[in-house]
Design an enzyme around this catalytic site. Structure first.
Site, short mmCIF file in Angstrom:
data_model
loop_
_atom_site.label_atom_id
_atom_site.label_comp_id
_atom_site.label_asym_id
_atom_site.label_seq_id
_atom_site.Cartn_x
_atom_site.Cartn_y
_atom_site.Cartn_z
N ASP A 53 1.65 5.48 -12.12
CA ASP A 53 2.82 4.80 -11.56
C ASP A 53 3.04 5.18 -10.09
O ASP A 53 2.59 6.23 -9.62
CB ASP A 53 4.08 5.19 -12.35
CG ASP A 53 4.15 4.52 -13.70
OD1 ASP A 53 3.19 3.82 -14.08
OD2 ASP A 53 5.17 4.71 -14.40
N ASP A 54 3.78 4.32 -9.41
CA ASP A 54 4.40 4.57 -8.09
C ASP A 54 3.47 4.34 -6.91
O ASP A 54 3.91 4.48 -5.77
CB ASP A 54 4.97 5.99 -7.98
CG ASP A 54 6.13 6.22 -8.93
OD1 ASP A 54 6.55 5.26 -9.60
OD2 ASP A 54 6.61 7.37 -9.00
N HIS A 104 5.04 -2.51 -11.22
CA HIS A 104 6.04 -1.45 -11.36
C HIS A 104 7.38 -1.96 -10.84
O HIS A 104 8.34 -2.06 -11.60
CB HIS A 104 5.58 -0.21 -10.59
CG HIS A 104 6.25 1.06 -11.03
ND1 HIS A 104 6.61 1.31 -12.34
CD2 HIS A 104 6.66 2.16 -10.32
CE1 HIS A 104 7.18 2.51 -12.43
NE2 HIS A 104 7.23 3.03 -11.22
N HIS A 108 11.59 0.99 -5.80
CA HIS A 108 11.61 2.01 -6.87
C HIS A 108 13.05 2.51 -7.04
O HIS A 108 13.48 3.48 -6.42
CB HIS A 108 10.68 3.17 -6.51
CG HIS A 108 10.37 4.05 -7.69
ND1 HIS A 108 11.24 5.00 -8.15
CD2 HIS A 108 9.29 4.09 -8.51
CE1 HIS A 108 10.72 5.63 -9.19
NE2 HIS A 108 9.53 5.08 -9.44
N HIS A 199 1.15 9.98 -12.33
CA HIS A 199 1.59 9.37 -11.07
C HIS A 199 0.57 9.63 -9.97
O HIS A 199 0.06 10.75 -9.84
CB HIS A 199 2.95 9.93 -10.66
CG HIS A 199 4.04 9.59 -11.64
ND1 HIS A 199 4.22 10.27 -12.82
CD2 HIS A 199 5.00 8.62 -11.61
CE1 HIS A 199 5.23 9.75 -13.49
NE2 HIS A 199 5.73 8.74 -12.78
#
Length: 405
Positions: A53-54, A104, A108, A199
């Site tokens: 993720d991210d 995603h 964020h 991540h």
């Protein structure tokens, strides 16, 4: 005299009901129980899905890709569309090396901290931007922190994205996380069909690139390979599956309370172990010897979701192998050393007899109680209850270690 009602009480009740519908129900049904989300492939399989993720992150994503390439494994990257637009070369490399892209977010932010319209619009915007950048049709969506509200669920639906959660959280993002701790957590929880979240950007990226090569080595050593989510071929959780998820959650809680641990601390294995004084009275070995109540013993519990997925035909060869894990634990874990025999209370006596266990009939009250529990579990897991009656399956320590150690 009539009681006066505080005028704000009705307003607060309405607010509480609204928050329950907007956040509470999505949290319980989707985030916790997994309804409508992908979070697990076949428990008996040898494939898992690493997800990151991210990203993308020009400092850390290349190291993650290098580690995956060296291990010949594939993964799914849940990208932030704004960051991806600043680093299109990383998006191209991810796809060129056989990995998959998921959505995603555009920005964020935790779903609970977003205004409803912003939460609804974000997955639609992020998918549009990532598809334009990648030139590929995207299937998967995972909101930041794996958090849901009614608005972002509707947004994911509008974007035609299947929500993806996880069954193993590496914890690389936590304050004070270290590579060894992340490696140990993934190793303990690794199991067939797992969806693992790590991540490649943000706080987790301090840890993941360093931890990943050892995680991949451990996976390969245990016969697992990482594939993309599409290759894992996992389906979203449906309403009929919720009782099984509740039952599995109950198992985990009871294990924690009673000190029951998986063999070799591998959560994905068939057997969990509990050292305890033998709890039943009035039972005898087949040769007539008394099985004394209170004798130090080792009880094993079967991983029911894995057993359902395996079926009894595949259970026996798998059990032979993993009883070797039990034997290793029995030799090495200090708290197991006093156990004089190993046993299981179940309806699987005929199958365990094929593995060398003696079957001892139970007292009628104990048999009825265990049969009711067994039938409840079978109904929860959507399988037909076994016709056989519960028995005590038992084997002395020396014989068990000779057979499996």
């Amino acid at each position: 005299m009539k009681a006066r009602h505080w005028p704000g009480g009705r307003w607060l009740s309405g607010l509480a009901a609204g928050l329950l519908a907007y956040i509470g129900l999505p949290y319980l049904l989707v985030q916790r129980l997994g309804l409508g989300t992908v979070r697990q492939g076949r428990a008996s399989g040898e494939q898992v899905a690493l997800t990151f993720d991210d990203g993308p992150d020009p400092q850390h994503t290349p190291a993650v890709l290098d580690a995956l390439a060296a291990a010949d494994m594939r993964a799914t990257f849940f990208l932030l569309s704004g960051t991806a637009q600043r680093h299109p070369e990383l998006v191209r490399r991810i796809l060129a090396e056989g990995h998959e892209i998921g959505v995603h977010a555009a920005r964020h932010r935790h779903a609970w901290a977003r205004l409803p319209w912003d939460a609804y619009r974000d997955p639609v915007q992020a998918r549009r931007e990532l598809e334009r950048l990648s030139g590929s049709r995207l299937r998967w969506g995972r909101p930041p922190h794996g958090a849901y509200t009614l608005a972002n669920l509707l947004g994911l639906r509008r974007a035609r994205l299947t929500p993806v959660h996880w069954s193993i959280e590496g914890g690389d993002w936590a304050r004070g996380a270290m590579p060894q701790g992340v490696q140990d957590k993934v190793r303990r929880e690794l199991h067939g069909g797992a969806v693992i979240v790590l991540h490649d950007s943000g706080p987790g990226a301090r840890v993941t690139p360093t931890a990943l090569p050892e995680i991949l080595r451990e996976m390969a050593e245990r016969g697992f390979s990482s594939v993309t989510l599409s290759e894992l071929n996992a389906a979203p959780v449906t309403r009929p599956e919720l009782p099984a998820r509740l039952m599995a959650g109950l198992d985990r809680r009871l294990d924690a309370q009673l000190g029951i641990r998986p063999a070799l601390d591998r959560r994905g294995g068939l057997f969990r172990l509990q050292p305890l004084p033998f709890p039943l009275a009035g039972l005898r070995w087949p040769d007539g010897g008394v099985i004394a109540r209170g004798t130090p013993a080792l009880e094993f519990h079967v991983n029911n979701p894995l057993l359902v997925d395996l079926g009894l035909r595949q259970f026996i060869p798998r059990a032979r192998r993993e009883f070797g894990w039990v034997a290793q634990d029995w030799r090495e874990r200090p708290e197991l050393q006093e156990a004089e025999f190993i046993y299981c209370l179940s309806v699987h006596g005929p199958v365990l007899a094929r593995l060398g266990f003696a079957s001892v009939p139970l007292a009628p009250l104990d048999a009825r109680r265990l049969k009711l529990w067994s039938d409840l579990m079978h109904h929860a897991y959507g399988t037909a209850p076994r016709k056989s009656q519960p028995v005590l399956s038992i084997m002395p320590r020396a014989e068990f270690l000779r057979r499996f150690g």
